[in-house]
Design a protein around this motif. Structure first.
Motif, PDB file in Angstrom:
ATOM      1  N   ARG A 163      42.612  17.557  38.787  1.00  0.00           N
ATOM      2  CA  ARG A 163      42.339  18.512  37.714  1.00  0.00           C
ATOM      3  C   ARG A 163      43.507  19.472  37.619  1.00  0.00           C
ATOM      4  O   ARG A 163      44.311  19.586  38.552  1.00  0.00           O
ATOM      5  N   ASN A 164      43.591  20.159  36.518  1.00  0.00           N
ATOM      6  CA  ASN A 164      44.627  21.176  36.354  1.00  0.00           C
ATOM      7  C   ASN A 164      44.215  22.447  37.086  1.00  0.00           C
ATOM      8  O   ASN A 164      43.097  22.953  36.897  1.00  0.00           O
ATOM      9  N   VAL A 165      45.107  22.941  37.921  1.00  0.00           N
ATOM     10  CA  VAL A 165      44.874  24.188  38.650  1.00  0.00           C
ATOM     11  C   VAL A 165      46.116  25.046  38.514  1.00  0.00           C
ATOM     12  O   VAL A 165      47.234  24.561  38.720  1.00  0.00           O
ATOM     13  N   ARG A 166      45.933  26.301  38.158  1.00  0.00           N
ATOM     14  CA  ARG A 166      47.096  27.204  38.101  1.00  0.00           C
ATOM     15  C   ARG A 166      46.755  28.537  38.728  1.00  0.00           C
ATOM     16  O   ARG A 166      45.607  28.994  38.701  1.00  0.00           O
ATOM     17  N   ALA A 167      47.769  29.137  39.336  1.00  0.00           N
ATOM     18  CA  ALA A 167      47.639  30.481  39.892  1.00  0.00           C
ATOM     19  C   ALA A 167      48.192  31.461  38.874  1.00  0.00           C
ATOM     20  O   ALA A 167      49.307  31.285  38.366  1.00  0.00           O
ATOM     21  N   THR A 168      47.406  32.475  38.558  1.00  0.00           N
ATOM     22  CA  THR A 168      47.819  33.462  37.572  1.00  0.00           C
ATOM     23  C   THR A 168      47.164  34.794  37.915  1.00  0.00           C
ATOM     24  O   THR A 168      46.457  34.909  38.925  1.00  0.00           O
ATOM     25  N   THR A 169      47.400  35.796  37.111  1.00  0.00           N
ATOM     26  CA  THR A 169      46.733  37.070  37.325  1.00  0.00           C
ATOM     27  C   THR A 169      45.425  37.088  36.545  1.00  0.00           C
ATOM     28  O   THR A 169      45.271  36.384  35.538  1.00  0.00           O
ATOM     29  N   ILE A 170      44.499  37.904  36.993  1.00  0.00           N
ATOM     30  CA  ILE A 170      43.246  37.984  36.259  1.00  0.00           C
ATOM     31  C   ILE A 170      43.479  38.596  34.880  1.00  0.00           C
ATOM     32  O   ILE A 170      42.760  38.287  33.916  1.00  0.00           O
ATOM     33  N   GLY A 171      44.537  39.415  34.766  1.00  0.00           N
ATOM     34  CA  GLY A 171      44.889  39.961  33.449  1.00  0.00           C
ATOM     35  C   GLY A 171      45.215  38.858  32.460  1.00  0.00           C
ATOM     36  O   GLY A 171      44.820  38.910  31.290  1.00  0.00           O
ATOM     37  N   GLU A 172      45.929  37.835  32.927  1.00  0.00           N
ATOM     38  CA  GLU A 172      46.221  36.686  32.074  1.00  0.00           C
ATOM     39  C   GLU A 172      44.972  35.843  31.834  1.00  0.00           C
ATOM     40  O   GLU A 172      44.772  35.297  30.746  1.00  0.00           O
ATOM     41  N   ALA A 173      44.126  35.754  32.857  1.00  0.00           N
ATOM     42  CA  ALA A 173      42.914  34.940  32.734  1.00  0.00           C
ATOM     43  C   ALA A 173      41.932  35.511  31.713  1.00  0.00           C
ATOM     44  O   ALA A 173      41.095  34.768  31.195  1.00  0.00           O
ATOM     45  N   TYR A 174      42.047  36.802  31.410  1.00  0.00           N
ATOM     46  CA  TYR A 174      41.177  37.384  30.382  1.00  0.00           C
ATOM     47  C   TYR A 174      41.372  36.691  29.025  1.00  0.00           C
ATOM     48  O   TYR A 174      40.506  36.739  28.164  1.00  0.00           O
ATOM     49  N   ARG A 175      42.516  36.034  28.856  1.00  0.00           N
ATOM     50  CA  ARG A 175      42.821  35.390  27.577  1.00  0.00           C
ATOM     51  C   ARG A 175      42.168  34.022  27.428  1.00  0.00           C
ATOM     52  O   ARG A 175      42.273  33.401  26.363  1.00  0.00           O
ATOM     53  N   LEU A 176      41.519  33.532  28.477  1.00  0.00           N
ATOM     54  CA  LEU A 176      40.881  32.220  28.404  1.00  0.00           C
ATOM     55  C   LEU A 176      39.863  32.164  27.273  1.00  0.00           C
ATOM     56  O   LEU A 176      39.049  33.073  27.112  1.00  0.00           O
ATOM     57  N   ARG A 177      39.905  31.081  26.524  1.00  0.00           N
ATOM     58  CA  ARG A 177      38.948  30.883  25.431  1.00  0.00           C
ATOM     59  C   ARG A 177      38.187  29.571  25.620  1.00  0.00           C
ATOM     60  O   ARG A 177      37.757  28.953  24.652  1.00  0.00           O
ATOM     61  N   ARG A 178      38.041  29.158  26.853  1.00  0.00           N
ATOM     62  CA  ARG A 178      37.332  27.927  27.182  1.00  0.00           C
ATOM     63  C   ARG A 178      36.700  28.102  28.560  1.00  0.00           C
ATOM     64  O   ARG A 178      37.094  28.981  29.333  1.00  0.00           O
ATOM     65  N   PRO A 179      35.717  27.276  28.891  1.00  0.00           N
ATOM     66  CA  PRO A 179      35.137  27.348  30.238  1.00  0.00           C
ATOM     67  C   PRO A 179      36.174  26.976  31.297  1.00  0.00           C
ATOM     68  O   PRO A 179      36.976  26.061  31.101  1.00  0.00           O
ATOM     69  N   ALA A 180      36.163  27.696  32.397  1.00  0.00           N
ATOM     70  CA  ALA A 180      37.081  27.415  33.500  1.00  0.00           C
ATOM     71  C   ALA A 180      36.458  27.902  34.798  1.00  0.00           C
ATOM     72  O   ALA A 180      35.647  28.835  34.811  1.00  0.00           O
ATOM     73  N   PHE A 181      36.849  27.240  35.867  1.00  0.00           N
ATOM     74  CA  PHE A 181      36.421  27.684  37.199  1.00  0.00           C
ATOM     75  C   PHE A 181      37.475  28.661  37.709  1.00  0.00           C
ATOM     76  O   PHE A 181      38.658  28.331  37.775  1.00  0.00           O
TER      77      PHE A 181
END
Length: 301
Positions: free
Chosen positions: A134-152
């Motif tokens: 699966r696709n896994v990436r390390a990022t900041t939670i600030g960037e993760a706020y931009r998610l517009r799809r379900p993600a773990f």
């Protein structure tokens, strides 16, 4: 030289797994110390250090500022290689180890000169796709706020961000609760039919056992394919891990094997794994900083 018994520090409230490791440690002759984190700045003589050996000193270089670690010395008379085989830190010192959650460990370990080993925060994200499926990436939670799809989404090495499937980034803990620069792992949603915990020590699967089935706790023996998956992980990425670590692997409904995550052995339950071999992994993962190998120095929390 006769070495004093090694010490295993535990928090005051123990999980079932911790009680198992406690009993195993006692059978092996370790001394158990159960302490509250608030006892650390009060010093070794405080009531919070239940079980600390009378007359024992803070390990060399340890102790809170202005406390016993600054005022007392610990002689180091180790011979070459003796620390690894006996756990002895000196003629009057005790080798101190720890098994506890991150919040407790972060307070107690520095005061006792314990080095906590863990995987790099982006370790899972840097694995080959063949090992994660699966696709896994390390990022900041600030960037993760931009998610517009379900993600773990989860924290890499602790539980500060609940490990959950979030419908989108707006469901994550907000900036009022979490520093936007906090690193998180964001991955595609993958459902595992069965999950195993592998205790890795010195480049080998040292202990293993099943801990979940269909998302629910279910203990069982290790599976041959799970062990093979662990060997594949070590062959591909063993040099990017400390000498003692826990890696969880699982199989999905399509029969694909994948790495779920890496966890610090000192904070991980042993579940159905051989408790003696699991304890050996814990002791290496949280032991005297003075006994660190050159390889492990890069993995200290």
């Amino acid at each position: 030289m006769t070495c004093p018994p090694r010490i295993l520090v535990l928090p005051p409230r123990l999980t079932a797994s911790a009680r198992t490791l406690r009993a195993t440690a006692l059978r092996r002759g370790l001394r158990i110390v159960e302490a509250t984190a608030s006892a650390v700045p009060e010093g070794l003589g405080s009531p919070g250090w239940a079980g600390w050996p009378e007359g024992a000193k803070w390990p060399e270089g340890a102790g809170p500022a202005g406390g016993p670690g600054d005022a007392q010395e610990t002689r180091d008379t180790r011979g070459a290689g003796s620390t690894e085989s006996t756990g002895c830190t000196g003629s009057d010192g005790h080798a101190v180890h720890l098994h506890a959650g991150p919040s407790f460990a972060d307070v107690v370990a520095p005061a006792l000169g314990i080095a906590l080993l863990e995987a790099p925060a982006d370790w899972l994200a840097r694995l080959p796709r063949a090992l994660t499926q699966r696709n896994v990436r390390a990022t900041t939670i600030g960037e993760a706020y931009r998610l517009r799809r379900p993600a773990f989404v989860k924290s890499p090495n602790d539980k500060s961000i609940p490990a959950l499937v979030y419908a989108d980034g707006s469901r994550l803990p907000g900036p009022d609760a979490v520093d936007p620069a906090t690193v998180v792992l964001v991955s595609d949603v993958m459902t595992f039919s069965v999950e195993y915990r592998l205790h890795l020590l010195d480049g080998a699967v040292h202990a293993a056992g099943q801990y979940a089935e269909a998302g629910r706790l279910r203990l069982g023996p290790p599976d041959g394919d799970a062990l093979a998956c662990g060997r594949d992980v070590l062959a591909a990425a063993g040099k990017t891990l400390p000498s003692a670590i826990v890696v969880d692997v699982g199989r999905d409904d399509e029969g694909r094997w994948a790495v779920i995550e890496a966890n610090a052995a000192w904070a991980s339950g042993c579940y159905s794994a051989d408790p003696g071999r699991a304890l050996e992994t814990v002791l290496r993962a949280a032991g005297p900083a003075t006994a660190l190998s050159p390889h492990d120095r890069a993995f200290v929390r």
